[in-house]
Design a protein around this motif. Sequence first.
Motif, PDB file in Angstrom:
ATOM      1  N   ARG A  24     -18.740  -2.479 -34.363  1.00 19.61           N
ATOM      2  CA  ARG A  24     -17.758  -3.482 -33.909  1.00 19.61           C
ATOM      3  C   ARG A  24     -16.343  -2.904 -33.981  1.00 19.61           C
ATOM      4  O   ARG A  24     -15.535  -3.102 -33.073  1.00 19.61           O
ATOM      5  N   LYS A  35      -5.897  -2.042 -24.173  1.00 24.63           N
ATOM      6  CA  LYS A  35      -4.676  -2.858 -24.331  1.00 24.63           C
ATOM      7  C   LYS A  35      -3.418  -1.999 -24.184  1.00 24.63           C
ATOM      8  O   LYS A  35      -2.434  -2.440 -23.603  1.00 24.63           O
ATOM      9  N   GLU A  48      -9.941 -15.431 -30.685  1.00 26.27           N
ATOM     10  CA  GLU A  48     -10.404 -15.491 -32.079  1.00 26.27           C
ATOM     11  C   GLU A  48     -10.940 -16.880 -32.417  1.00 26.27           C
ATOM     12  O   GLU A  48     -11.977 -17.008 -33.082  1.00 26.27           O
ATOM     13  N   SER A  77     -10.079  -5.747 -37.730  1.00 29.21           N
ATOM     14  CA  SER A  77     -10.102  -5.270 -36.343  1.00 29.21           C
ATOM     15  C   SER A  77      -8.673  -5.171 -35.793  1.00 29.21           C
ATOM     16  O   SER A  77      -8.287  -4.175 -35.178  1.00 29.21           O
ATOM     17  N   GLN A  81      -6.343  -1.956 -34.534  1.00 32.53           N
ATOM     18  CA  GLN A  81      -5.696  -1.924 -33.220  1.00 32.53           C
ATOM     19  C   GLN A  81      -4.191  -1.662 -33.350  1.00 32.53           C
ATOM     20  O   GLN A  81      -3.614  -0.928 -32.557  1.00 32.53           O
TER      21      GLN A  81
HETATM   22  O1  LIG Z   1     -10.805  -9.582 -27.761  1.00 30.26           O
HETATM   23  C1  LIG Z   1      -9.823  -8.903 -28.023  1.00 30.26           C
HETATM   24  O2  LIG Z   1      -8.790  -8.904 -27.337  1.00 30.26           O
HETATM   25  C2  LIG Z   1      -9.840  -8.017 -29.190  1.00 30.26           C
HETATM   26  O3  LIG Z   1      -8.925  -7.252 -29.370  1.00 30.26           O
HETATM   27  C3  LIG Z   1     -10.953  -8.124 -30.212  1.00 30.26           C
HETATM   28  C4  LIG Z   1     -10.622  -9.039 -31.353  1.00 30.26           C
HETATM   29  C5  LIG Z   1     -11.875  -9.036 -32.298  1.00 30.26           C
HETATM   30  O4  LIG Z   1     -11.906  -8.242 -33.216  1.00 30.26           O
HETATM   31  O5  LIG Z   1     -12.812  -9.782 -31.977  1.00 30.26           O
HETATM   32  C6  LIG Z   1      -9.436  -8.508 -32.096  1.00 30.26           C
HETATM   33  C7  LIG Z   1      -8.167  -9.002 -31.919  1.00 30.26           C
HETATM   34  C8  LIG Z   1      -7.868 -10.155 -31.080  1.00 30.26           C
HETATM   35  O6  LIG Z   1      -6.956 -11.025 -31.692  1.00 30.26           O
HETATM   36  C9  LIG Z   1      -9.081 -10.882 -30.655  1.00 30.26           C
HETATM   37  C10 LIG Z   1     -10.336 -10.409 -30.874  1.00 30.26           C
END
Ligand SMILES: O=C(O)C(=O)C[C@]1(C(=O)O)C=C[C@@H](O)C=C1
Length: 377
Positions: A24, A35, A48, A77, A81
């Motif tokens: 994951r 992104k 989220e 996560s 990022q």
């Molecule tokens: O879906 C995204 O845009 C992601 O970056 C993944 C993820 C996750 O870990 O599920 C991480 C950060 C975001 O706030 C939303 C979800």
Amino acid sequence: MDLLELRNEIDKLDDELIPLLLKRMDISRQVAEYKVQNGIPVLNEQRELEILEDVASKCGEQGEVIKTVFSAIMDASRALQHKIIGGGEELRNLISNAKCEKNLTANGEPIACQGVQGAYSGEAAKALFPDSPIDFHKQFEDVFEAVNQNKARFGIIPVENSTAGSVHESYDLIMKYKFFIVGAYDLRVDHCLCAKPGVKFEDIENVYSHTQALSQCNIFLKNFDFTGITFSNTAAAAKFVSESEKNNIAAICSESAAKKYGLKIIRKGIQNVTNNTTRFIVISKELVIDEDAEKISLIFSAPHRTGSLYRVLGRFSMTGLNLTKLESRPVANGRFDYYFYVDILGSVRDEQTLDLLCALSDELPEFSFLGNYYEGK
Ligand SMILES: O=C(O)C(=O)C[C@]1(C(=O)O)C=C[C@@H](O)C=C1
């Protein structure tokens, strides 16, 4: 099954979870790369929330508990990022352009303090800036205004006392002006009961002092049935008592304030606890980071949602940072919204710490970095 067998089962399941979690995280890394290329921010609150609702709907009775596990997974996560994307450019620039000094100095320029000569703030100013004169001001806000109008490079204000707690007015002014904190000093405070020469202990009825000092000595006041009367400052109270015609009043102030205003010290060390310490901070319009900086102060707000503060605090813990103070103050908009003020032990020279602060500055509705400074004693 006995305990050992049950624990073996847990170990097996954890072993299955680990590669899934790593997978994951790897996908999250790929999302971060996407992104970066497409200029999309790290945080997507809507996504989220959808994930959390979906998790809850699949977990029955355990729904709420498992949601917190997934919140933590998404915090990790996002932290990953942010590492890839960077972000928080404004804060990064502010910190990289900050002046770096060893042993903060005011180059003989005046230091703004609240009170009158003999005030504890003045003692803290003298300890931190022995070569600078002190400009005393009536109110705490006048100290902020003196700095605001460049009448002083630095101002000194008390923020908390080890017995009486936070000086709320100071925190509210920190929130209002958002000046930088460039230094701090812990001053040992020993209060004295002082009166005009000739006044005897048994003559005293009313005792004048700052509300914090009255509170720090409330056991003494109660034991002798004295009435505490609030004054703007301990030294100002001493001055008032020395100029008054009355012979039934006294002040609670420092030994030096008593000397300054010709008062006789009737009792020394009257505070509730012997080790009574007041913490002062140095405020400045310019960000200066001491070479030995060890403490970071921040202000932020968190959305009105279950667990939002817990999740921000969790990020400090995830980065191994020790939180030493958390203060909440109302926003004064009638809606019971709050700002949170936090102190953490750390340095922005540590890459992980800086990354976290930059990530929070991007994610939170309100975020102000107040400074990274050295605390003298
Ligand atoms: O879906 C995204 O845009 C992601 O970056 C993944 C993820 C996750 O870990 O599920 C991480 C950060 C975001 O706030 C939303 C979800």
